[in-house]
Motif scaffolding. Structure first.
Motif, short mmCIF file in Angstrom:
data_model
loop_
_atom_site.label_atom_id
_atom_site.label_comp_id
_atom_site.label_asym_id
_atom_site.label_seq_id
_atom_site.Cartn_x
_atom_site.Cartn_y
_atom_site.Cartn_z
N MET A 1 0.58 -1.29 0.05
CA MET A 1 0.08 0.20 -0.13
C MET A 1 0.57 1.57 0.09
N GLU A 2 0.31 2.34 -0.02
CA GLU A 2 1.26 3.34 -0.72
C GLU A 2 0.70 5.42 0.07
N THR A 3 -0.51 4.82 1.15
CA THR A 3 -1.12 5.42 1.90
C THR A 3 -0.31 5.44 2.68
N MET A 4 0.05 7.12 2.85
CA MET A 4 0.90 7.34 4.06
C MET A 4 0.78 7.92 5.16
N ALA A 5 0.74 8.20 6.32
CA ALA A 5 0.07 9.01 7.85
C ALA A 5 1.69 9.31 8.40
N ARG A 6 2.09 10.69 7.98
CA ARG A 6 2.53 11.17 9.20
C ARG A 6 2.02 12.10 9.98
N LEU A 7 3.34 12.10 11.49
CA LEU A 7 2.69 12.34 12.46
C LEU A 7 2.87 14.64 11.99
N ASP A 8 2.18 15.21 12.86
CA ASP A 8 2.46 16.58 12.51
C ASP A 8 1.84 17.20 14.14
N GLY A 9 2.68 17.57 15.00
CA GLY A 9 1.82 17.31 16.01
C GLY A 9 1.17 17.23 16.86
N ASN A 10 -0.30 17.22 17.58
CA ASN A 10 -1.07 16.41 17.66
C ASN A 10 -2.09 15.61 16.33
N GLU A 11 -1.61 15.83 15.56
CA GLU A 11 -2.52 15.11 14.61
C GLU A 11 -1.57 14.41 13.44
N VAL B 1 -1.20 12.89 9.50
CA VAL B 1 -1.82 13.37 8.42
C VAL B 1 -1.86 12.48 7.00
N ILE B 2 -2.93 12.34 6.39
CA ILE B 2 -3.04 11.33 5.49
C ILE B 2 -3.15 11.25 4.30
N ASN B 3 -1.91 10.89 2.90
CA ASN B 3 -2.40 10.92 1.98
C ASN B 3 -2.52 9.85 1.17
N GLY B 4 -3.16 9.81 0.05
CA GLY B 4 -3.44 8.53 -0.29
C GLY B 4 -4.61 8.29 -1.22
N ASN B 5 -5.49 6.79 -1.48
CA ASN B 5 -6.80 6.77 -1.22
C ASN B 5 -6.62 4.96 -1.29
N ILE C 1 -9.23 5.54 12.47
CA ILE C 1 -9.97 5.79 12.73
C ILE C 1 -11.04 7.22 12.45
N VAL C 2 -11.01 7.35 10.95
CA VAL C 2 -11.76 8.20 10.84
C VAL C 2 -13.46 8.56 10.69
N GLU C 3 -13.71 10.33 11.14
CA GLU C 3 -14.93 10.22 10.83
C GLU C 3 -15.61 10.63 10.06
N ARG C 4 -16.54 10.08 8.98
CA ARG C 4 -17.41 11.59 8.07
C ARG C 4 -17.15 12.61 8.17
N GLY C 5 -16.98 13.53 6.83
CA GLY C 5 -16.89 14.50 7.19
C GLY C 5 -15.96 15.41 7.21
N THR C 6 -14.40 14.36 8.09
CA THR C 6 -13.16 15.25 8.32
C THR C 6 -12.92 15.43 6.73
N PHE D 1 -7.76 10.05 0.40
CA PHE D 1 -7.30 11.29 1.44
C PHE D 1 -5.90 12.30 1.43
N ASP D 2 -7.23 14.02 0.68
CA ASP D 2 -6.18 14.66 0.52
C ASP D 2 -5.49 15.75 1.84
N GLU D 3 -4.71 15.13 2.31
CA GLU D 3 -3.78 15.65 3.29
C GLU D 3 -4.93 16.34 4.40
N MET D 4 -5.58 14.80 4.89
CA MET D 4 -6.39 14.51 5.60
C MET D 4 -5.69 14.76 6.71
N ARG D 5 -6.35 15.38 8.13
CA ARG D 5 -5.36 15.22 9.42
C ARG D 5 -7.21 15.35 10.46
N ILE D 6 -6.28 13.85 10.92
CA ILE D 6 -7.16 13.60 12.16
C ILE D 6 -6.49 13.17 13.57
N PRO D 7 -6.63 13.57 14.33
CA PRO D 7 -6.25 13.55 15.74
C PRO D 7 -5.16 12.24 15.84
#
Ligand SMILES: Cc1cc2nc3c(=O)[nH]c(=O)nc-3n(C[C@H](O)[C@H](O)[C@H](O)COP(=O)(O)OP(=O)(O)OC[C@H]3O[C@@H](n4cnc5c(N)ncnc54)[C@H](O)[C@@H]3O)c2cc1C
Length: 383
Positions: free
Chosen positions: A137-147, A149-153, A187-192, A216-222
Motif C-alpha cells: 500500500m502507498e497511503t501514508m500517514a505522517r505525524l504533525d504535532g497532535n495530528e 496527516v494522511i495522503n493516498g487512496n 479511525i476516521v469520521e465522516r466529514g473530516t 485522502f488529501d492532506e486529511m488531518r485526524i487527531p
C-alpha cells in the motif's frame, strides 16, 4: 464439536428469516437495480440487533459470536447478497477492527452507535494499485504535532458512501521496519476535511451494497485516532480478514441455499415432456449435487465459526470455508439458472442475481487464489 444451534439462536434465526422474507425478499430486485438500500432498512437492522452482531452486550451489541453472526448473515444472503455484504463490512470489518485494536475510549465512543445502526461503518485496506498484496500500500500517514496527516487512496470500499466511521490502513513507517510492521490503522469520521468520497461503483453483483473509492488529501485526524499501536495495523487487519472470511463463507452459503430452493420450487412446477422437471433424473441429480455442496459448505462455515467462538482462532478453517462456499455458490447459481432455463436468465427470477452476487465472494476478503496460497502454506507448516 457441536454444530447444533442453541435454542436462542434458533429463535433468532426465525426473527432473521421473517425479516428477510417480509422486507428483503420483496425489495431485493429493486435494491439491486437502484444500487441502494433505503436508510430505514439500516435502522430496522439496527433495531433487530443485526448491526452489532459481534459487539459485546455492555457496549450495546448483540454479542452473538460467530455461530450467531453467520446464522444471521446466511438468512440475509438467502434473499440479497448486497444487504448481507453491507452487514459483513459493517460488523466484521469496521466493528471487528475496533474490537480488536481500539482503546477502551474508542470502543465506548464508536461501538454503541455502530451497534444501534445510528452510525454505519466501513473498512479500507485495498488501494487502486494493490489488493491481494496489501503490504504494498502507498497511503501514508505522517505525524504533525497532535495530528496524523494522511495522503493516498482506498479502492472498492463497501459502505464507503454511507459510512459515518471508517477504519483505514496507512503506512506510518515508510522505511526501516519489516514491511508488514510499517502499517497502522486509523479511525476516521465522516466529514473530516480532506476525506473525499468517490462516486458509487456500477457493479456486476452485490449491487445493493455501496462501493466507492476514497481519497485522502492532506486529511488531518487527531493523534488519538490511531486504532491499536503504531505498526500493528496490518497484523490486526489480517485478524479481521481471518474472521471476516467466516462471514463471507456464510454469505455464500445463503446465496447457494437460495439458488437450490428457487431451483427446487421451479423444478416441481415446470412440466416438460409430460412430467415435472424434477422427475427427469438429470435435473433431480443436479439438485441433489447442488444441495450436497451447499450443506458441505455450511458445515465448514459452522466449524470455522465454532473454532473462532471457542478457541479464538480459525486461520485454516476460515480459508477453507470461504474458498469452498464461494466457489460452490457461484457454481450452484449457474446450475440454478440452467434448471430454470430461459426464466433463469431473466431478472424476474432471482437466480441470476444470486449468481452475480456469489462471484464477488471469490474475489473480496482474499480471492480464491489467495485462499489457496494460505491453505497451501498451512499444509506446509503442519508438515
Ligand atoms: C464489491 C467489492 C467490495 C469490496 N469491499 C472492500 C472493502 O470493504 N474494503 C477493502 O479494503 N477492500 C474491499 N474490496 C477489495 C477486494 O478485497 C479486492 O478486490 C481483492 O482483495 C482483490 O484485490 P485486487 O482487486 O486488487 O486484485 P489483485 O490483487 O490485483 O489480483 C488480481 C487477480 O490476480 C490474482 N492474484 C493476485 N496475486 C496472485 C498470486 N500471487 N498468485 C496467483 N494469483 C494472484 C487474484 O486472485 C485476482 O484474481 C472489495 C472489492 C469489491 C469488488
Amino acid at each position: 464439536m457441536n454444530f447444533d444451534l442453541d435454542p436462542e439462536l434458533v429463535a433468532l434465526r426465525e426473527v432473521a428469516r421473517k425479516f428477510a422474507n417480509e422486507v428483503i425478499k420483496p425489495n431485493a430486485r429493486k435494491w439491486d437495480e437502484q444500487s441502494d438500500i433505503p436508510p430505514e432498512v439500516y435502522r430496522q437492522l439496527g433495531e433487530l440487533g443485526f448491526m452489532g452482531l459481534l459487539i459485546p452486550a455492555d457496549l450495546g451489541g448483540s454479542e452473538l459470536g460467530y455461530r450467531g453472526a453467520t446464522t444471521i448473515i446466511e438468512e440475509t444472503a438467502r434473499h440479497c447478497g448486497g444487504t448481507a455484504l453491507m452487514l459483513c463490512a459493517h460488523n466484521g470489518l469496521c466493528c471487528g477492527h475496533i474490537m480488536i485494536g481500539g482503546s477502551d475510549e474508542q470502543k465506548r465512543r464508536y461501538l454503541p452507535r455502530l451497534a444501534s445502526g445510528e452510525w454505519i461503518g466501513a473498512w479500507g485496506l485495498t488501494e487502486a494499485k494493490c489488493g491481494s498484496d496489501a503490504v504494498a500500500m502507498e497511503t501514508m500517514a505522517r505525524l504533525d504535532g497532535n495530528e496524523w496527516v494522511i495522503n493516498g487512496n482506498k479502492m472498492f470500499i463497501t459502505n464507503g458512501g454511507k459510512a459515518d466511521v471508517f477504519v483505514i490502513m496507512a503506512v506510518t513507517e515508510p522505511t526501516g521496519a519489516v514491511a508488514k510492521n510499517r502499517i497502522s490503522a486509523f479511525i476516521v469520521e465522516r466529514g473530516t476535511k480532506g476525506l473525499i468520497i468517490g462516486a458509487k461503483e456500477d457493479k456486476l453483483g452485490v449491487r445493493a451494497s455501496n462501493t466507492v473509492a476514497l481519497t485522502f488529501d492532506e486529511m488531518r485526524i487527531p493523534k488519538e485516532n490511531m486504532c491499536g499501536e503504531q505498526g500493528q495495523g496490518y497484523k490486526h487487519a489480517l485478524m479481521v480478514l481471518e474472521r471476516g472470511r467466516i462471514s463471507i463463507g456464510a454469505l455464500a452459503v445463503g446465496l447457494g441455499r437460495g439458488a437450490v430452493e428457487e431451483a427446487l420450487t421451479y423444478a416441481q412446477q415446470r412440466v416438460t415432456f409430460g412430467k415435472p422437471l424434477i422427475e427427469h433424473q438429470a435435473i433431480s441429480f443436479m439438485l441433489a449435487d447442488m444441495a450436497t455442496r451447499v450443506e458441505g459448505a455450511r458445515l465448514m462455515v459452522r466449524k470455522a465459526a465454532w473454532l473462532q467462538d471457542t478457541v479464538g482462532q480459525s486461520r485454516l478453517e476460515a480459508c477453507i470455508a470461504k474458498l469452498q462456499a464461494s466457489e460452490i455458490a457461484t457454481q450452484v447459481g449457474l446450475d440454478a439458472i440452467q434448471i430454470l432455463g430461459g426464466y433463469g436468465y431473466i431478472k424476474e427470477f432471482p437466480v441470476e442475481r444470486y449468481m452475480r452476487d456469489a462471484k464477488l465472494m471469490e474475489i473480496g476478503e482474499g480471492s480464491s487464489q489467495v485462499q489457496r496460497m494460505l491453505i497451501a502454506r498451512s499444509l506446509l507448516e503442519a508438515n
